[in-house]
Design a protein around this motif. Structure first.
Motif, PDB file in Angstrom:
ATOM      1  N   TYR A  41      -6.708   3.604  -1.700  1.00 25.01           N
ATOM      2  CA  TYR A  41      -7.675   2.815  -0.930  1.00 25.01           C
ATOM      3  C   TYR A  41      -8.707   2.136  -1.840  1.00 25.01           C
ATOM      4  CZ  TYR A  41      -6.167   3.269   3.843  1.00 25.01           C
ATOM      5  OH  TYR A  41      -5.460   3.112   5.011  1.00 25.01           O
ATOM      6  N   ASP A  42      -9.076   2.791  -2.924  1.00 24.67           N
ATOM      7  CA  ASP A  42     -10.007   2.172  -3.851  1.00 24.67           C
ATOM      8  C   ASP A  42      -9.386   0.927  -4.486  1.00 24.67           C
ATOM      9  OD1 ASP A  42     -12.678   2.609  -5.387  1.00 24.67           O
ATOM     10  OD2 ASP A  42     -11.207   2.154  -6.949  1.00 24.67           O
ATOM     11  N   VAL A  61      -6.964  -0.943  -3.169  1.00 23.15           N
ATOM     12  CA  VAL A  61      -6.905  -1.959  -2.106  1.00 23.15           C
ATOM     13  C   VAL A  61      -8.275  -2.630  -1.958  1.00 23.15           C
ATOM     14  CG1 VAL A  61      -6.677  -2.298   0.395  1.00 23.15           C
ATOM     15  CG2 VAL A  61      -5.008  -0.882  -0.847  1.00 23.15           C
ATOM     16  N   ALA A  62      -9.318  -1.817  -1.945  1.00 25.59           N
ATOM     17  CA  ALA A  62     -10.677  -2.339  -1.791  1.00 25.59           C
ATOM     18  C   ALA A  62     -11.041  -3.264  -2.949  1.00 25.59           C
ATOM     19  CB  ALA A  62     -11.670  -1.183  -1.711  1.00 25.59           C
ATOM     20  N   SER A  68      -9.428   2.333   9.026  1.00 25.06           N
ATOM     21  CA  SER A  68      -9.647   3.534   8.210  1.00 25.06           C
ATOM     22  C   SER A  68     -11.128   3.798   7.976  1.00 25.06           C
ATOM     23  CB  SER A  68      -8.943   3.401   6.863  1.00 25.06           C
ATOM     24  OG  SER A  68      -7.795   2.609   6.961  1.00 25.06           O
ATOM     25  N   GLY A 122      -4.454   6.777   4.909  1.00 27.99           N
ATOM     26  CA  GLY A 122      -5.856   6.750   5.318  1.00 27.99           C
ATOM     27  C   GLY A 122      -6.334   8.108   5.819  1.00 27.99           C
ATOM     28  N   ILE A 153       0.852  -1.196   0.000  1.00 27.08           N
ATOM     29  CA  ILE A 153       0.000   0.000   0.000  1.00 27.08           C
ATOM     30  C   ILE A 153       0.888   1.246   0.000  1.00 27.08           C
ATOM     31  CG2 ILE A 153      -1.687   1.315   1.365  1.00 27.08           C
ATOM     32  CD1 ILE A 153      -2.812  -1.322   2.391  1.00 27.08           C
ATOM     33  N   ILE A 190     -13.577   4.857   4.088  1.00 24.59           N
ATOM     34  CA  ILE A 190     -12.745   4.987   2.879  1.00 24.59           C
ATOM     35  C   ILE A 190     -12.297   3.619   2.374  1.00 24.59           C
ATOM     36  CG2 ILE A 190     -11.894   7.340   3.201  1.00 24.59           C
ATOM     37  CD1 ILE A 190      -9.280   5.857   4.321  1.00 24.59           C
ATOM     38  N   LEU A 191     -12.286   2.620   3.240  1.00 25.54           N
ATOM     39  CA  LEU A 191     -12.026   1.257   2.790  1.00 25.54           C
ATOM     40  C   LEU A 191     -13.340   0.510   2.547  1.00 25.54           C
ATOM     41  CD1 LEU A 191      -9.928  -1.059   2.289  1.00 25.54           C
ATOM     42  CD2 LEU A 191     -10.493  -1.824   4.598  1.00 25.54           C
ATOM     43  N   ALA A 207      -6.811  10.245   2.873  1.00 28.45           N
ATOM     44  CA  ALA A 207      -8.031   9.838   2.166  1.00 28.45           C
ATOM     45  C   ALA A 207      -9.266  10.383   2.892  1.00 28.45           C
ATOM     46  CB  ALA A 207      -8.096   8.314   2.051  1.00 28.45           C
ATOM     47  N   VAL A 225      -5.424  -1.528   8.662  1.00 24.39           N
ATOM     48  CA  VAL A 225      -6.036  -0.833   7.528  1.00 24.39           C
ATOM     49  C   VAL A 225      -7.569  -0.757   7.673  1.00 24.39           C
ATOM     50  CG1 VAL A 225      -6.376  -0.925   5.024  1.00 24.39           C
ATOM     51  CG2 VAL A 225      -4.108  -1.324   5.987  1.00 24.39           C
ATOM     52  N   PRO A 278       0.176   3.102   5.932  1.00 28.79           N
ATOM     53  CA  PRO A 278      -1.220   3.020   5.490  1.00 28.79           C
ATOM     54  C   PRO A 278      -2.118   3.973   6.289  1.00 28.79           C
ATOM     55  CG  PRO A 278      -0.310   0.827   5.657  1.00 28.79           C
ATOM     56  CD  PRO A 278       0.723   1.758   6.240  1.00 28.79           C
TER      57      PRO A 278
END
Lengths: 322, 322
Positions: A243-244, A246-247, A275, A229, A196, A278-279, A232, A272, A225
């Motif tokens: 984050y997008d 990662v998601a 956060s 975060g 990340i 945002i996650l 974000a 993470v 991270p």
């Protein structure tokens, strides 16, 4: 069990830095805590001495007699044979290879002892007392340096043929992707903490404008991270994009899990996961895109609830569920 | 059960073209077979009439009385609620939406009835009487137009929260890959029969030399996975490459399955699996590359053994295992 009397278990969360211990009630409440630096507990005997001392503290504080305990559960950061209470190897703690821990602890403490991988223990804790308590079938995932997981199937922790089922972090999301000792294109290679940070740094190096630059005063080694975060959460585009991504990686793996074992819910914990939206917002969105409507409507994604106590509560739960 | 007397069940494999039926002994042996064109069995009553006729034939041939049967198991090509014996929808058979089949059959046949998805039934059959009989934890995968699967966990078929676990064909292997109604980059989008043919045709269109061209006398619509398999078995490079790619895609999904639920074995059936070593050799090789040594050494990949009887034996097994 005596009527009206709440019983307790000791949970030991054996980490590379600290041995965390707690006295946990059978309702999943932490009654007392203790914490011993791992480096002060040298060798198996030193480790058991430390645990003995911790137990005295915990039980003394609450006036719980050793005979009243349901037992001692231990979560360890490595590869374990749960049935035998045997530790194959601990990744970050030297000297713990091939240790038949359970029988030695049972002899010393005259107590019922269960040893499991720490993530399995956390999964059991979350699914018994935390965010997964309402489900029969759930998948616990923890996000950190690595990505670990544990499976609740028919209300029981499912360990697979080799005691280590639930390794969500090594599931393939890109068949021609990043190689690792575990294979190729595994989830962890895209969403582990370091990955990340790398992803954010790479974009900063390309000269992209970002709040992050100011937040760490130009010191990229200070980027974590959590920092990304925070950026974000302030609406920073670069950080939101990270984050997008990662998601979406998580969603790709969660879609595979959903099609394979059809759990009712995913419980997501670890750094993470703190956060928040945002996650979780993009995770739910991407997972929905990656499933047929029938499953998209039904699957739930929840934040783990036990926080820093997940390890000790989970470990204690190991001996409550027997 | 009377001592010394082998009992039987009826297995019904309800397909889009034929309703195949068999009298199956509790040892998994097919004692008699019947086959009815699906188009001759119109509506629920027509279908039950056809099954009744089939049962008379089967039991008559072997002198088995209806009262001696363990029951009737039915495998259907679609989405089922196993617990209720309810058919949500059959993909390729019109008129079978929202049919509560089990109670209606039980009323008419005065017998114990179980309904399941056909691939689940096959998985149970293979794991009881076929290539999976030695395992407690195994994954059955069938390769055809689509890629289906079923899970044996703790010696029982595991159906998940929504009766349809084991959908290996929709597991993600390329997160940015081919879109489908089930998501994105799912295994089936790369190794379903049509995709295999498309991959070969694409290379032929690029003018690559190949035996296949001669085998189908230039008629590319005659190319099937079997034709490509025959060419591969003759050592043809283009065909071997296609099978190697199919094997690697399967390996990517199998690695995910292995890390998630840690089965002891994969049992692979269906048309493409008949190709033998041109599929299984690269599949085992690539799976080994995609797993850490611990799992690479332990996991087994086997060819399904029940062949064309898998459907009827599996269906019959549904009522034997209750």
């Amino acid at each position: 069990m005596k009527e009206g009397k709440v019983r307790h278990a000791i949970g030991v969360d054996f980490g590379g830095t600290f041995i965390k211990m707690a006295l946990v009630s059978e309702k999943g409440e932490v009654q007392a805590r203790a914490k011993i630096p791992t480096k002060e507990a040298v060798g198996l005997d030193g480790w058991m001495d430390a645990v003995a001392k911790g137990m005295e503290q915990l039980c003394g504080k609450k006036g719980v007699g050793a005979g009243e305990l349901l037992g001692i559960g231990v979560g360890v950061p490595g590869f374990v044979d749960y049935e035998r209470g045997f530790i194959y190897d601990l990744a970050n703690v030297p000297g713990w290879t091939g240790v038949h821990l359970a029988p030695q602890m049972e002899k010393r403490f005259k107590a019922h002892v269960r040893i499991d991988n720490d993530v399995n223990a956390m999964a059991l804790g979350e699914c018994t007392f935390g965010a997964g308590r309402a489900y029969q079938h759930a998948v616990f995932v923890t996000l950190g340096t690595g990505v670990g997981g544990g499976l609740l199937i028919n209300n029981k922790l499912y360990r697979g043929a080799y005691s280590m089922a639930g390794e969500v972090g090594h599931m393939t999301i890109v068949m021609d992707g990043v190689k690792s000792p575990q294979g190729r294109g595994g989830l962890e290679q895209y969403v582990g903490n370091r990955r990340i940070v790398e992803r954010a740094v790479k974009q900063l190096e390309q000269g992209k404008a970002s709040l992050i630059r100011d937040m760490v005063k130009g010191d990229w080694s200070a980027i974590t991270p959590e920092v990304i975060g925070q950026a974000a959460n302030k609406g920073e585009k670069l950080a939101l994009d990270v984050y997008d991504f990662v998601a979406d990686c998580l969603a790709a793996a969660f879609a595979s899990v959903t099609y394979l074992i059809q759990p009712q819910a995913f419980i997501v914990g670890g750094g993470v996961a703190q956060s928040g939206s945002i996650l979780f917002d993009p995770l739910r969105k991407h997972l929905g895109e990656r499933l047929s409507p029938f499953f998209a409507e039904r699957i739930e994604v929840k934040t783990a609830e036990l926080g820093n106590d997940a390890g000790v509560i989970g470990a204690a739960t190991l001996v409550m569920m027997d």
